[in-house]
Design a protein around this motif. Structure first.
Motif, PDB file in Angstrom:
ATOM      1  N   TYR A 131      33.078 -20.675  37.879  1.00  0.00           N
ATOM      2  CA  TYR A 131      33.773 -21.953  37.758  1.00  0.00           C
ATOM      3  C   TYR A 131      34.281 -22.438  39.108  1.00  0.00           C
ATOM      4  O   TYR A 131      34.643 -21.629  39.961  1.00  0.00           O
ATOM      5  N   TYR A 183      35.044 -11.156  33.315  1.00  0.00           N
ATOM      6  CA  TYR A 183      34.119 -11.605  34.375  1.00  0.00           C
ATOM      7  C   TYR A 183      33.867 -10.521  35.420  1.00  0.00           C
ATOM      8  O   TYR A 183      33.385 -10.823  36.524  1.00  0.00           O
ATOM      9  N   SER A 233      40.936 -25.687  20.961  1.00  0.00           N
ATOM     10  CA  SER A 233      40.352 -25.110  22.174  1.00  0.00           C
ATOM     11  C   SER A 233      39.684 -26.225  22.985  1.00  0.00           C
ATOM     12  O   SER A 233      38.725 -26.855  22.529  1.00  0.00           O
ATOM     13  N   LYS A 286      29.706 -12.394  29.314  1.00  0.00           N
ATOM     14  CA  LYS A 286      29.448 -13.036  30.606  1.00  0.00           C
ATOM     15  C   LYS A 286      28.498 -12.225  31.468  1.00  0.00           C
ATOM     16  O   LYS A 286      27.508 -12.746  31.976  1.00  0.00           O
TER      17      LYS A 286
HETATM   18  N1  GLU Z   1      35.243 -18.500  27.677  1.00  0.00           N
HETATM   19  C1  GLU Z   1      34.359 -19.610  27.749  1.00  0.00           C
HETATM   20  C2  GLU Z   1      35.006 -20.781  28.425  1.00  0.00           C
HETATM   21  O1  GLU Z   1      36.099 -20.685  28.922  1.00  0.00           O
HETATM   22  C3  GLU Z   1      33.800 -19.893  26.389  1.00  0.00           C
HETATM   23  C4  GLU Z   1      34.479 -20.909  25.553  1.00  0.00           C
HETATM   24  C5  GLU Z   1      35.646 -20.413  24.818  1.00  0.00           C
HETATM   25  O2  GLU Z   1      35.501 -19.503  24.019  1.00  0.00           O
HETATM   26  O3  GLU Z   1      36.696 -20.967  25.060  1.00  0.00           O
HETATM   27  O4  GLU Z   1      34.396 -21.809  28.522  1.00  0.00           O
END
Ligand code: GLU
Length: 398
Positions: free
Chosen positions: A324, A208, A14, A238
């Motif tokens: 973002y 979101y 990730s 969120k």
């Molecule tokens: N969903 C958030 C992000 O995109 C949290 C991190 C994750 O779980 O990837 O940063």
């Protein structure tokens, strides 16, 4: 010895969590990193929700295994929320509560996909979609919306991507990482395409939902004829600043909810009981605190837009939801500060981490190698300082 499976060898890490870990590593070394990599509200969970969890502990009733799909009253509250706020008529039986929306998506992929099944992924996409599809044996088919179209995929593009192997379509709106929001008309036009094809499920990620500056949130499942083929992903992280509580949920056609229940029963069993009670408090209380947080994100969006627009060569859209920015930074590719050359967005992220002490995430992980993702779920002071440092570090590239 290292005898890990091919599954793990072939799986991408990730990128969001990897970058967050790197930022922590730097901080542990005493380097003062401003972390804009992880999409994590900088607010505390509202007090009344904390109190809900405390009351649940005091009740002494929620320490044993909850039912795998979640407590009946919490699932009912989620069903009520879907009906009331989204015109999604999922019953409580069609709801499955999981350990975060990420597990909800993993369940759905495991429940749906056979080897070779294709999933159309609207790109830019959230990093874990493709990994979860692949773990489940499926093949992601990326359909790309560019910055010039606000990163949105068109019905024509969707039609062209569907084959007889397509089993599902996944997108997020508001979108992580671009902040774009589909209008009801846009979703209706996409739904028209989907309705022409049998046996395709839409996975609508609405995590979101509460951070939406357009004033209207549209759900695919609320469009005529779509409820029976739409699984709606949502959760507490969120909108309620509850990332660490790990509560995600779905509303889905009954056959799919049952399948998700089955897979979750083998993988993890139920979501934490106390976290579910906290979620119940959140879902049955006034949404005022969530709206206040969204207002603050909107204020910061304006600030960040202004600051980013002031950096030469950084191109942004105006996000209308989530928290973002996904700026196109490709004008810096091929440039150098005399020591390191920036060949791509990943290089630029590392350059900014080392030279500006700001952590961001490469757009490659989200399907657009020209971009980087910046989370503005951070204080105004941190945002101002981070973007000042980014500007300064970029000015050294030529
Ligand atoms: N969903 C958030 C992000 O995109 C949290 C991190 C994750 O779980 O990837 O940063």
């Amino acid at each position: 010895m290292n005898i890990v499976s091919d599954r793990i060898k072939n799986m991408a890490e990730s990128a969001t969590l990897a970058m967050a870990a790197k930022a922590r590593e730097y901080k542990a070394k005493g380097i003062e990193v401003i972390s804009l990599s992880l999409g994590e509200p900088d607010f505390k969970t509202p007090l009344h929700i904390q109190e809900g969890a405390k009351a649940a502990i005091d009740e002494q009733k929620y320490f044993a295994y909850p039912p795998v799909n979640g407590y009946a009253d919490v699932r009912q509250a989620i069903s009520d929320k879907f009906n009331r706020e989204n015109s999604l008529n999922y019953s409580a039986d069609q709801v499955v509560i999981s350990n975060g929306a990420k597990q909800s998506i993993a369940n759905v992929m495991m429940a749906l996909l056979n080897k070779g099944d294709e999933v159309v992924v609207f790109s830019p996409f959230w990093v874990s979609y493709t990994a979860l599809i692949e773990i489940a044996g499926g093949t992601p088919v990326l359909v790309k919306g560019g910055i010039e179209s606000d990163f949105k995929v068109t019905p024509e593009q969707l039609e062209a991507a569907i084959t007889d192997k397509t089993k599902a379509i996944i997108y997020s709106s508001p979108c992580n990482p671009t902040g774009s929001v589909f209008t009801k008309d846009e979703l209706t036009a996409l739904a028209e395409v989907i309705k022409r094809h049998d046996n395709i499920v839409v996975i609508a990620d609405e995590i979101y939902e509460l951070i939406n500056f357009t004033g209207a949130h549209a759900s695919m499942g609320a469009i005529d004829g779509m409820l029976d083929r739409t699984v709606t992903i949502n959760g507490m992280a969120k909108g309620f600043a509850m990332t660490g509580w790990r509560v995600g949920y779905i509303g889905a056609p009954l056959w799919l909810a049952k399948a998700c229940n089955k897979i979750q029963g083998q993988f993890t069993s139920a979501n934490c009981g106390i976290a579910q009670r906290a979620a119940l408090t959140a879902l049955t209380s006034d949404l005022g605190p969530s709206h206040e947080m969204a207002k603050e994100y909107l204020r910061r969006r304006g600030l960040v837009k202004e600051l980013l627009d002031d950096i030469p060569g950084v191109k942004t859209n105006l996000p209308t939801g989530a928290f973002y920015f996904f700026p196109d930074v490709s004008s810096y590719f091929g440039k150098s500060d005399g020591e390191s050359t920036i060949n791509n967005a990943s290089d630029l992220c590392m350059y900014l981490l080392d030279n500006a002490q700001v952590s961001l995430v490469t757009g490659e992980a989200f399907g657009d190698a020209n971009c980087i993702r910046l989370s503005y779920a951070a204080s105004e002071a941190d945002l101002r300082e981070a973007i000042r440092r980014i500007k300064e570090a970029l000015s050294k590239l030529s």
